[in-house]
Design a protein around this motif. Structure first.
Motif, PDB file in Angstrom:
ATOM      1  N   TYR A 197      10.913  -0.152   5.005  1.00  0.00           N
ATOM      2  CA  TYR A 197      10.142  -1.304   5.279  1.00  0.00           C
ATOM      3  C   TYR A 197      10.251  -2.174   3.982  1.00  0.00           C
ATOM      4  O   TYR A 197       9.982  -1.769   2.875  1.00  0.00           O
ATOM      5  N   ASP A 198      10.820  -3.519   4.302  1.00  0.00           N
ATOM      6  CA  ASP A 198      11.058  -4.305   3.052  1.00  0.00           C
ATOM      7  C   ASP A 198       9.825  -5.459   3.230  1.00  0.00           C
ATOM      8  O   ASP A 198       9.770  -6.130   4.234  1.00  0.00           O
ATOM      9  N   VAL A 199       8.793  -5.386   2.363  1.00  0.00           N
ATOM     10  CA  VAL A 199       7.882  -6.293   2.441  1.00  0.00           C
ATOM     11  C   VAL A 199       8.128  -7.718   2.202  1.00  0.00           C
ATOM     12  O   VAL A 199       7.683  -8.604   2.373  1.00  0.00           O
ATOM     13  N   GLY A 200       9.313  -7.721   1.228  1.00  0.00           N
ATOM     14  CA  GLY A 200       9.674  -9.248   0.729  1.00  0.00           C
ATOM     15  C   GLY A 200       9.376  -9.898  -0.107  1.00  0.00           C
ATOM     16  O   GLY A 200       8.439  -9.081  -1.078  1.00  0.00           O
ATOM     17  N   ASN A 201       9.790 -10.854  -0.728  1.00  0.00           N
ATOM     18  CA  ASN A 201       9.417 -11.576  -1.935  1.00  0.00           C
ATOM     19  C   ASN A 201       8.050 -12.631  -1.727  1.00  0.00           C
ATOM     20  O   ASN A 201       7.950 -12.973  -0.437  1.00  0.00           O
ATOM     21  N   HIS A 202       7.233 -12.691  -2.694  1.00  0.00           N
ATOM     22  CA  HIS A 202       6.110 -13.100  -2.567  1.00  0.00           C
ATOM     23  C   HIS A 202       6.024 -13.860  -4.036  1.00  0.00           C
ATOM     24  O   HIS A 202       5.944 -13.191  -5.108  1.00  0.00           O
ATOM     25  N   THR A 203       5.543 -15.183  -4.130  1.00  0.00           N
ATOM     26  CA  THR A 203       5.161 -15.868  -5.185  1.00  0.00           C
ATOM     27  C   THR A 203       3.735 -16.033  -5.141  1.00  0.00           C
ATOM     28  O   THR A 203       3.338 -16.608  -4.249  1.00  0.00           O
ATOM     29  N   LEU A 204       3.217 -15.500  -6.294  1.00  0.00           N
ATOM     30  CA  LEU A 204       1.835 -15.529  -6.474  1.00  0.00           C
ATOM     31  C   LEU A 204       1.206 -16.627  -7.501  1.00  0.00           C
ATOM     32  O   LEU A 204       1.653 -16.405  -8.795  1.00  0.00           O
ATOM     33  N   TYR A 205       0.639 -17.485  -7.256  1.00  0.00           N
ATOM     34  CA  TYR A 205       0.075 -18.372  -8.674  1.00  0.00           C
ATOM     35  C   TYR A 205      -1.441 -17.825  -9.000  1.00  0.00           C
ATOM     36  O   TYR A 205      -1.917 -17.098  -8.015  1.00  0.00           O
ATOM     37  N   TYR A 206      -1.963 -18.642  -9.898  1.00  0.00           N
ATOM     38  CA  TYR A 206      -3.295 -18.261 -10.342  1.00  0.00           C
ATOM     39  C   TYR A 206      -4.437 -17.967  -9.134  1.00  0.00           C
ATOM     40  O   TYR A 206      -4.406 -18.737  -8.158  1.00  0.00           O
ATOM     41  N   ARG A 207      -5.279 -16.987  -9.217  1.00  0.00           N
ATOM     42  CA  ARG A 207      -6.042 -16.326  -8.179  1.00  0.00           C
ATOM     43  C   ARG A 207      -5.407 -16.152  -6.762  1.00  0.00           C
ATOM     44  O   ARG A 207      -6.333 -15.931  -5.998  1.00  0.00           O
ATOM     45  N   GLN A 208      -4.132 -15.977  -6.664  1.00  0.00           N
ATOM     46  CA  GLN A 208      -3.684 -15.477  -5.348  1.00  0.00           C
ATOM     47  C   GLN A 208      -3.474 -14.052  -5.509  1.00  0.00           C
ATOM     48  O   GLN A 208      -3.256 -13.369  -6.555  1.00  0.00           O
ATOM     49  N   ASP A 209      -3.469 -13.386  -4.222  1.00  0.00           N
ATOM     50  CA  ASP A 209      -3.132 -12.131  -4.208  1.00  0.00           C
ATOM     51  C   ASP A 209      -2.211 -11.679  -2.931  1.00  0.00           C
ATOM     52  O   ASP A 209      -1.947 -12.682  -2.229  1.00  0.00           O
ATOM     53  N   PHE A 210      -1.748 -10.827  -3.008  1.00  0.00           N
ATOM     54  CA  PHE A 210      -0.562 -10.190  -1.784  1.00  0.00           C
ATOM     55  C   PHE A 210      -1.077  -8.803  -1.371  1.00  0.00           C
ATOM     56  O   PHE A 210      -1.222  -7.730  -2.450  1.00  0.00           O
ATOM     57  N   ASN A 211      -1.117  -8.367  -0.362  1.00  0.00           N
ATOM     58  CA  ASN A 211      -1.530  -7.044   0.075  1.00  0.00           C
ATOM     59  C   ASN A 211      -0.938  -6.807   1.380  1.00  0.00           C
ATOM     60  O   ASN A 211      -0.552  -7.687   2.353  1.00  0.00           O
ATOM     61  N   TRP A 212      -0.839  -5.445   1.657  1.00  0.00           N
ATOM     62  CA  TRP A 212      -0.147  -4.929   2.845  1.00  0.00           C
ATOM     63  C   TRP A 212      -0.881  -3.672   3.330  1.00  0.00           C
ATOM     64  O   TRP A 212      -1.198  -2.957   2.442  1.00  0.00           O
ATOM     65  N   GLN A 213      -0.905  -3.208   4.483  1.00  0.00           N
ATOM     66  CA  GLN A 213      -1.371  -1.844   5.047  1.00  0.00           C
ATOM     67  C   GLN A 213      -0.247  -1.148   5.695  1.00  0.00           C
ATOM     68  O   GLN A 213       0.745  -1.605   6.314  1.00  0.00           O
ATOM     69  N   PHE A 214      -0.140   0.328   5.465  1.00  0.00           N
ATOM     70  CA  PHE A 214       0.632   1.019   6.242  1.00  0.00           C
ATOM     71  C   PHE A 214       0.082   2.303   6.293  1.00  0.00           C
ATOM     72  O   PHE A 214      -0.834   2.764   5.763  1.00  0.00           O
ATOM     73  N   LYS A 215       0.639   3.300   7.307  1.00  0.00           N
ATOM     74  CA  LYS A 215       0.292   4.766   7.338  1.00  0.00           C
ATOM     75  C   LYS A 215       1.461   5.515   6.596  1.00  0.00           C
ATOM     76  O   LYS A 215       3.007   4.983   6.906  1.00  0.00           O
TER      77      LYS A 215
END
Length: 100
Positions: free
Chosen positions: A17-35
């Protein structure tokens, strides 16, 4: 990171699984769930780019979940480097975080 900092770009993936590219700025976050998969071999890795700095590392291995009993992994980037915290540790300070 400070409010005036350049954004952090993150690319995460596993073998399935490719979660992909994410650009994060000040106070941003990125998350995902999986088993984890049936065989207990799930592995996710991420590469981070922040201006001229880059770092890649494993962010989850199924073995960690069995051996250390952590359920949530939190990664933080700041001017001093890349850090990891576990479970419900607050991400607004570095107490309890380990340098990567």
């Amino acid at each position: 990171m400070s409010q005036d900092s350049k954004p952090v770009t993150v690319h995460c993936a596993s073998g399935d699984y490719d979660v992909g590219n994410h650009t994060l700025y000040y106070r941003q976050d990125f998350n995902w769930q999986f088993k984890t998969n049936f065989w207990g071999t799930t592995l996710f890795f991420c590469r981070f780019w922040w201006g001229p700095k880059t770092k890649a590392f494993d962010v989850f291995k199924a073995k960690w979940d069995r051996d250390e009993y952590h359920h949530t992994y939190t990664y933080e980037v700041n001017e001093q480097g890349f850090y990891v915290g576990y479970d419900e540790e607050p991400s607004d300070h570095m107490h309890g975080f380990n340098y990567l």
